[in-house]
Write a protein that holds these residues in place. Structure first.
Motif, PDB file in Angstrom:
ATOM      1  N   LEU A  45       0.808  -1.213   0.000  1.00 44.74           N
ATOM      2  CA  LEU A  45       0.000   0.000   0.000  1.00 44.74           C
ATOM      3  C   LEU A  45       0.846   1.269   0.000  1.00 44.74           C
ATOM      4  O   LEU A  45       0.302   2.384  -0.031  1.00 44.74           O
ATOM      5  N   GLY A  46       2.168   1.100   0.054  1.00 51.31           N
ATOM      6  CA  GLY A  46       3.059   2.251  -0.014  1.00 51.31           C
ATOM      7  C   GLY A  46       3.146   3.041   1.273  1.00 51.31           C
ATOM      8  O   GLY A  46       3.323   4.272   1.243  1.00 51.31           O
ATOM      9  N   THR A  47       3.058   2.367   2.417  1.00 49.30           N
ATOM     10  CA  THR A  47       3.159   3.052   3.707  1.00 49.30           C
ATOM     11  C   THR A  47       3.739   2.101   4.741  1.00 49.30           C
ATOM     12  O   THR A  47       3.798   0.882   4.525  1.00 49.30           O
ATOM     13  N   GLY A  48       4.193   2.646   5.845  1.00 48.34           N
ATOM     14  CA  GLY A  48       4.748   1.812   6.889  1.00 48.34           C
ATOM     15  C   GLY A  48       3.667   1.033   7.608  1.00 48.34           C
ATOM     16  O   GLY A  48       2.554   1.538   7.801  1.00 48.34           O
ATOM     17  N   PRO A  49       3.954  -0.208   8.037  1.00 47.34           N
ATOM     18  CA  PRO A  49       2.931  -1.012   8.722  1.00 47.34           C
ATOM     19  C   PRO A  49       2.432  -0.360  10.003  1.00 47.34           C
ATOM     20  O   PRO A  49       1.273  -0.526  10.382  1.00 47.34           O
ATOM     21  N   GLY A  50       3.307   0.370  10.701  1.00 43.62           N
ATOM     22  CA  GLY A  50       2.881   1.011  11.934  1.00 43.62           C
ATOM     23  C   GLY A  50       1.858   2.098  11.709  1.00 43.62           C
ATOM     24  O   GLY A  50       1.038   2.389  12.577  1.00 43.62           O
ATOM     25  N   ASP A  51       1.897   2.740  10.513  1.00 44.30           N
ATOM     26  CA  ASP A  51       0.955   3.819  10.214  1.00 44.30           C
ATOM     27  C   ASP A  51      -0.441   3.306   9.895  1.00 44.30           C
ATOM     28  O   ASP A  51      -1.389   4.091   9.820  1.00 44.30           O
ATOM     29  N   LEU A  52      -0.565   1.982   9.684  1.00 41.99           N
ATOM     30  CA  LEU A  52      -1.848   1.419   9.294  1.00 41.99           C
ATOM     31  C   LEU A  52      -2.724   1.076  10.482  1.00 41.99           C
ATOM     32  O   LEU A  52      -3.942   0.970  10.352  1.00 41.99           O
ATOM     33  N   ALA A  53      -2.111   0.862  11.632  1.00 47.52           N
ATOM     34  CA  ALA A  53      -2.883   0.499  12.821  1.00 47.52           C
ATOM     35  C   ALA A  53      -3.876   1.599  13.152  1.00 47.52           C
ATOM     36  O   ALA A  53      -3.536   2.784  13.122  1.00 47.52           O
ATOM     37  N   GLY A  54      -5.107   1.175  13.456  1.00 47.71           N
ATOM     38  CA  GLY A  54      -6.161   2.102  13.817  1.00 47.71           C
ATOM     39  C   GLY A  54      -6.953   2.628  12.631  1.00 47.71           C
ATOM     40  O   GLY A  54      -7.939   3.347  12.814  1.00 47.71           O
ATOM     41  N   GLN A  55      -6.530   2.297  11.410  1.00 53.42           N
ATOM     42  CA  GLN A  55      -7.264   2.768  10.230  1.00 53.42           C
ATOM     43  C   GLN A  55      -8.368   1.787   9.859  1.00 53.42           C
ATOM     44  O   GLN A  55      -8.333   0.611  10.221  1.00 53.42           O
ATOM     45  N   ASP A  56      -9.353   2.317   9.112  1.00 55.83           N
ATOM     46  CA  ASP A  56     -10.471   1.490   8.635  1.00 55.83           C
ATOM     47  C   ASP A  56      -9.958   0.617   7.484  1.00 55.83           C
ATOM     48  O   ASP A  56      -9.567   1.123   6.426  1.00 55.83           O
ATOM     49  N   ALA A  57      -9.971  -0.697   7.700  1.00 56.89           N
ATOM     50  CA  ALA A  57      -9.418  -1.615   6.701  1.00 56.89           C
ATOM     51  C   ALA A  57     -10.195  -1.549   5.381  1.00 56.89           C
ATOM     52  O   ALA A  57      -9.616  -1.645   4.294  1.00 56.89           O
ATOM     53  N   ALA A  58     -11.532  -1.381   5.445  1.00 59.74           N
ATOM     54  CA  ALA A  58     -12.346  -1.323   4.223  1.00 59.74           C
ATOM     55  C   ALA A  58     -11.974  -0.126   3.369  1.00 59.74           C
ATOM     56  O   ALA A  58     -11.968  -0.199   2.129  1.00 59.74           O
ATOM     57  N   GLU A  59     -11.635   0.990   4.015  1.00 62.80           N
ATOM     58  CA  GLU A  59     -11.225   2.184   3.272  1.00 62.80           C
ATOM     59  C   GLU A  59      -9.869   1.967   2.606  1.00 62.80           C
ATOM     60  O   GLU A  59      -9.636   2.418   1.477  1.00 62.80           O
ATOM     61  N   LEU A  60      -8.988   1.259   3.297  1.00 64.26           N
ATOM     62  CA  LEU A  60      -7.644   1.039   2.751  1.00 64.26           C
ATOM     63  C   LEU A  60      -7.673   0.253   1.448  1.00 64.26           C
ATOM     64  O   LEU A  60      -6.879   0.520   0.543  1.00 64.26           O
ATOM     65  N   VAL A  61      -8.587  -0.727   1.340  1.00 65.12           N
ATOM     66  CA  VAL A  61      -8.619  -1.571   0.146  1.00 65.12           C
ATOM     67  C   VAL A  61      -9.867  -1.299  -0.709  1.00 65.12           C
ATOM     68  O   VAL A  61     -10.242  -2.109  -1.552  1.00 65.12           O
ATOM     69  N   ASP A  62     -10.509  -0.149  -0.487  1.00 63.70           N
ATOM     70  CA  ASP A  62     -11.606   0.327  -1.331  1.00 63.70           C
ATOM     71  C   ASP A  62     -12.776  -0.654  -1.395  1.00 63.70           C
ATOM     72  O   ASP A  62     -13.401  -0.827  -2.434  1.00 63.70           O
ATOM     73  N   LEU A  63     -13.109  -1.278  -0.270  1.00 66.68           N
ATOM     74  CA  LEU A  63     -14.290  -2.139  -0.243  1.00 66.68           C
ATOM     75  C   LEU A  63     -15.573  -1.327  -0.154  1.00 66.68           C
ATOM     76  O   LEU A  63     -16.644  -1.800  -0.540  1.00 66.68           O
ATOM     77  N   THR A  64     -15.477  -0.079   0.331  1.00 67.78           N
ATOM     78  CA  THR A  64     -16.684   0.734   0.557  1.00 67.78           C
ATOM     79  C   THR A  64     -17.333   1.195  -0.741  1.00 67.78           C
ATOM     80  O   THR A  64     -18.509   1.554  -0.755  1.00 67.78           O
ATOM     81  N   SER A  65     -16.587   1.214  -1.859  1.00 65.93           N
ATOM     82  CA  SER A  65     -17.151   1.700  -3.127  1.00 65.93           C
ATOM     83  C   SER A  65     -18.010   0.641  -3.820  1.00 65.93           C
ATOM     84  O   SER A  65     -18.708   0.932  -4.784  1.00 65.93           O
ATOM     85  N   ASP A  66     -17.953  -0.596  -3.324  1.00 67.39           N
ATOM     86  CA  ASP A  66     -18.749  -1.686  -3.894  1.00 67.39           C
ATOM     87  C   ASP A  66     -19.704  -2.170  -2.818  1.00 67.39           C
ATOM     88  O   ASP A  66     -19.295  -2.810  -1.842  1.00 67.39           O
ATOM     89  N   ALA A  67     -20.990  -1.856  -2.985  1.00 67.97           N
ATOM     90  CA  ALA A  67     -21.983  -2.150  -1.945  1.00 67.97           C
ATOM     91  C   ALA A  67     -22.045  -3.636  -1.623  1.00 67.97           C
ATOM     92  O   ALA A  67     -22.111  -4.023  -0.440  1.00 67.97           O
ATOM     93  N   ARG A  68     -22.006  -4.475  -2.626  1.00 61.09           N
ATOM     94  CA  ARG A  68     -22.115  -5.920  -2.386  1.00 61.09           C
ATOM     95  C   ARG A  68     -20.896  -6.439  -1.640  1.00 61.09           C
ATOM     96  O   ARG A  68     -21.007  -7.228  -0.698  1.00 61.09           O
ATOM     97  N   ALA A  69     -19.709  -6.013  -2.073  1.00 56.65           N
ATOM     98  CA  ALA A  69     -18.484  -6.474  -1.420  1.00 56.65           C
ATOM     99  C   ALA A  69     -18.416  -5.969   0.023  1.00 56.65           C
ATOM    100  O   ALA A  69     -18.003  -6.700   0.938  1.00 56.65           O
ATOM    101  N   HIS A  70     -18.840  -4.715   0.222  1.00 59.05           N
ATOM    102  CA  HIS A  70     -18.769  -4.149   1.570  1.00 59.05           C
ATOM    103  C   HIS A  70     -19.746  -4.855   2.510  1.00 59.05           C
ATOM    104  O   HIS A  70     -19.422  -5.122   3.684  1.00 59.05           O
ATOM    105  N   HIS A  71     -20.931  -5.188   2.010  1.00 58.94           N
ATOM    106  CA  HIS A  71     -21.898  -5.905   2.835  1.00 58.94           C
ATOM    107  C   HIS A  71     -21.357  -7.287   3.216  1.00 58.94           C
ATOM    108  O   HIS A  71     -21.475  -7.716   4.378  1.00 58.94           O
ATOM    109  N   ALA A  72     -20.771  -7.989   2.255  1.00 59.30           N
ATOM    110  CA  ALA A  72     -20.201  -9.309   2.548  1.00 59.30           C
ATOM    111  C   ALA A  72     -19.079  -9.201   3.570  1.00 59.30           C
ATOM    112  O   ALA A  72     -18.937 -10.056   4.463  1.00 59.30           O
TER     113      ALA A  72
END
Length: 603
Positions: A45-72
């Motif tokens: 993802l082009g960032t340090g692993p420590g900077d990822l803690a506490g972030q919304d995982a769905a936002e990081l991998v763009d699951l929120t833009s697909d309603a079906r994938a996000h619901h699953a």
């Protein structure tokens, strides 16, 4: 004692394996927040692993833009789904795009959570959360896209091929496509190249392929110009061989398609410089434009193919617009062809007879048998509607036998019914194919024997183009029929070779002058300024009659409609006349009435 996740790799082998794994992984809690991620996950993802803690995982991998994938995904987090796998397109900080396969699965309850403070009992169901893993599939996606492009594009011209064209056409004709906006219409220019085969055959496929590529460039340029200022440009595709198509979605009417077709013809007019050669081709284009609703891809292509055929038949190097009336005629023609043979067997044909009258005394000398088709769907059809079709498919042979037998039988019946009158002859039209595809001599002999009609009372008419130049079997058949006593007449004389000298070598006894010569024969006082008799026509006809008489032939004038024409023909020596002045074609019983009076007048 159960293992606990802790930063110290020596004490916690699971964390050591998690951190060093080549697979990008992150532990996510039941709220969807990243608890911890390994170095590979951060690098992807082009960032340090420590900077990822506490972030919304769905936002990081763009699951929120697909309603079906996000619901699953939320279902997995809540423990109501066993797992999730999907592919997402991510934007890397360096600007490039990458495709990743996202896999989300619950962590087993007996594994430690993603932080030193987590415990198995702190999450629903005793699970420490879910494991999210990412796999970079960009190279695979690129390869798939390249293969898909090769599968859907022509390697010679690099245009969309037949497969992709029909995918686009079918999609454009789906209701959801044209109902969401636009004009709701669709247009197609379907073309093939005139003269391409000669280039391919003489210069080879390499040159032919380069010419196709050059043509494709010009077609693409035409499409781009046509699409300027519009939502999209027409799709240009190579359908195979030298066939191309330009698909116009949301067309604005026939004028737009006509302009596009005209621009294509203009673009292809200039010669092509290919492999050091200057080559020229043109195109024939079928143009179809209609509402998308109620139209199928098959129907549209059939209409385009038919219209392309018309463009070629009309002279090539042109575009032709689909004409429903012309197409209806073509469909009628096909319907006639498909039922011709069966119609003979069903007895749908009948004969009418038109008198042949002596020019000197106006008395009935003979009749020409004219076939009619009483079609159950199209009504009574005259020979010009079906005889050529019968010749094309060979059904003229059984039909011709029936006409010959019926006409001879009727002529014999008239003879028996009027024993005190000189018998009249019957004239029957014969197609060349009857001579080639059947034993005409045997058929005639059999019919004459069966009906009892004398050979001298049968006249067979063949067209001038069929008789002139006859050799081999046709000439032998004509000679055998003449030797039998049957008269041979040349129909529509004067429209073909008109080689009177050649007639001396043919067993012909009658010339029937084409009606085009007769139409100018009128009394001068009856003719208008635009309908004056043609002195040249009269001189030509008189010369033909005199030469025919010198050769021992008689002459019949067709299409005699006025007494003025009859008078002039009589004056220059014509023997018999046929036309509406005497009678239209009539049923056999009407001829019986004429025989009672013998002389023919206007009917």
């Amino acid at each position: 004692m159960e293992p606990q996740l802790d930063p110290a790799p020596a004490e916690h082998p699971f964390r050591s394996a998690f951190s060093a794994a080549p697979l990008a992984m992150a532990v996510v809690d039941h709220e969807g927040v990243v608890v911890s991620a390994n170095d590979t996950f951060g690098a992807l993802l082009g960032t340090g692993p420590g900077d990822l803690a506490g972030q919304d995982a769905a936002e990081l991998v763009d699951l929120t833009s697909d309603a079906r994938a996000h619901h699953a995904y939320r279902e997995v987090l809540s423990g109501h789904r066993a797992g999730l796998r999907c592919t997402r397109r991510l934007k890397h900080p360096d600007g490039r795009s990458l495709w990743v396969q996202v896999t989300v699965a619950p962590l087993p309850p007996d594994l430690p959570g993603g932080s030193p403070d987590s415990s198995p009992d702190s999450s629903p169901g005793g699970s420490p959360g879910v494991l999210m893993s990412l796999t970079d599939v960009s190279a695979r996606r690129e390869l798939q896209a390249r293969l898909r492009h090769l599968q859907n594009h022509d390697p010679v011209t690099r245009l969309p091929n037949r497969t992709l064209f029909f995918e686009r056409l079918s999609a454009a004709l789906e209701a959801e496509s044209y109902e969401r906006g636009g004009t709701g219409r669709i247009g197609l220019c379907y073309l093939d190249l005139d003269g391409f085969k000669a280039v391919n055959d003489t210069l080879g496929h390499r040159v032919g392929d380069r010419l196709l590529a050059a043509v494709a460039e010009r077609l693409t340029r035409c499409a781009d110009e046509a699409g300027y200022g519009r939502a999209s440009a027409p799709l240009v595709a190579r359908l195979g061989g030298d066939e191309f198509a330009l698909l116009v979605e949301d067309s604005t009417g026939t004028e737009q398609l006509a302009d596009l077709a005209e621009s294509v013809l203009t673009a292809l007019q200039a010669p092509f410089e290919v492999s050091g050669r200057r080559l020229s081709v043109s195109a024939s284009i079928g143009v179809v434009e209609r509402r998308a609703a109620g139209t199928s891809a098959t129907a549209l292509m059939q209409a385009a193919d038919t219209t392309l055929y018309w463009a070629k038949a009309d002279g090539k190097a042109r575009w032709t617009l689909f004409d429903p009336e012309r197409n209806a005629h073509r469909m009628t023609r096909q319907a006639l062809v498909s039922t011709l043979r069966a119609a003979v067997e069903r007895g749908e044909f009948t004969l009418e007879y038109q008198p042949l009258v002596g020019m000197d005394d106006g008395r009935l000398r003979g009749v020409e048998a004219l076939v009619r088709w009483r079609h159950p769907q199209f009504g009574v059809l005259t020979p010009n509607r079906f005889i050529q079709l019968a010749e094309d498919d060979g059904s003229i042979v059984p039909l011709g036998r029936w006409i010959l037998a019926t006409a001879c039988r009727q002529a014999r019946r008239w003879q028996l019914d009027h024993p005190d009158e000189p018998p009249i002859f019957v004239s029957v039209n014969v197609a060349v194919r009857q001579v080639w595809d059947s034993d005409l001599v045997a058929d005639v002999a059999e019919v004459l024997a069966e009906t009892g009609l004398a050979p001298q009372l049968l006249q067979l008419e063949l067209t001038e183009s069929a008789v002139m130049g006859s050799a081999g079997r046709p000439l032998q058949a004509l000679q055998a029929l003449s030797d039998m006593g049957v008269h041979i007449a040349i129909d529509d004389f004067g429209t073909g070779y008109s080689n009177l000298a050649y007639l001396s070598r043919l067993p012909v006894s009658v010339l029937k002058l084409d009606g085009s010569f007769v139409r100018g024969f009128q009394h001068e006082e009856q003719a208008g300024a635009a309908d004056r008799p043609s002195p040249a026509d009269e001189v030509i006809v008189e010369a033909m009659i005199q030469l025919a008489h010198r050769l021992g032939l008689t002459v019949t004038a067709e299409c005699v409609e006025t007494s003025g024409q009859a008078s002039r023909l009589r004056r220059i020596g014509c023997d018999t006349g046929q036309g509406w002045l005497y009678s239209r074609p009539v049923p056999a019983d009407r001829i019986s009435e004429l025989l009672d009076g013998r002389a023919c007048g206007r009917r």
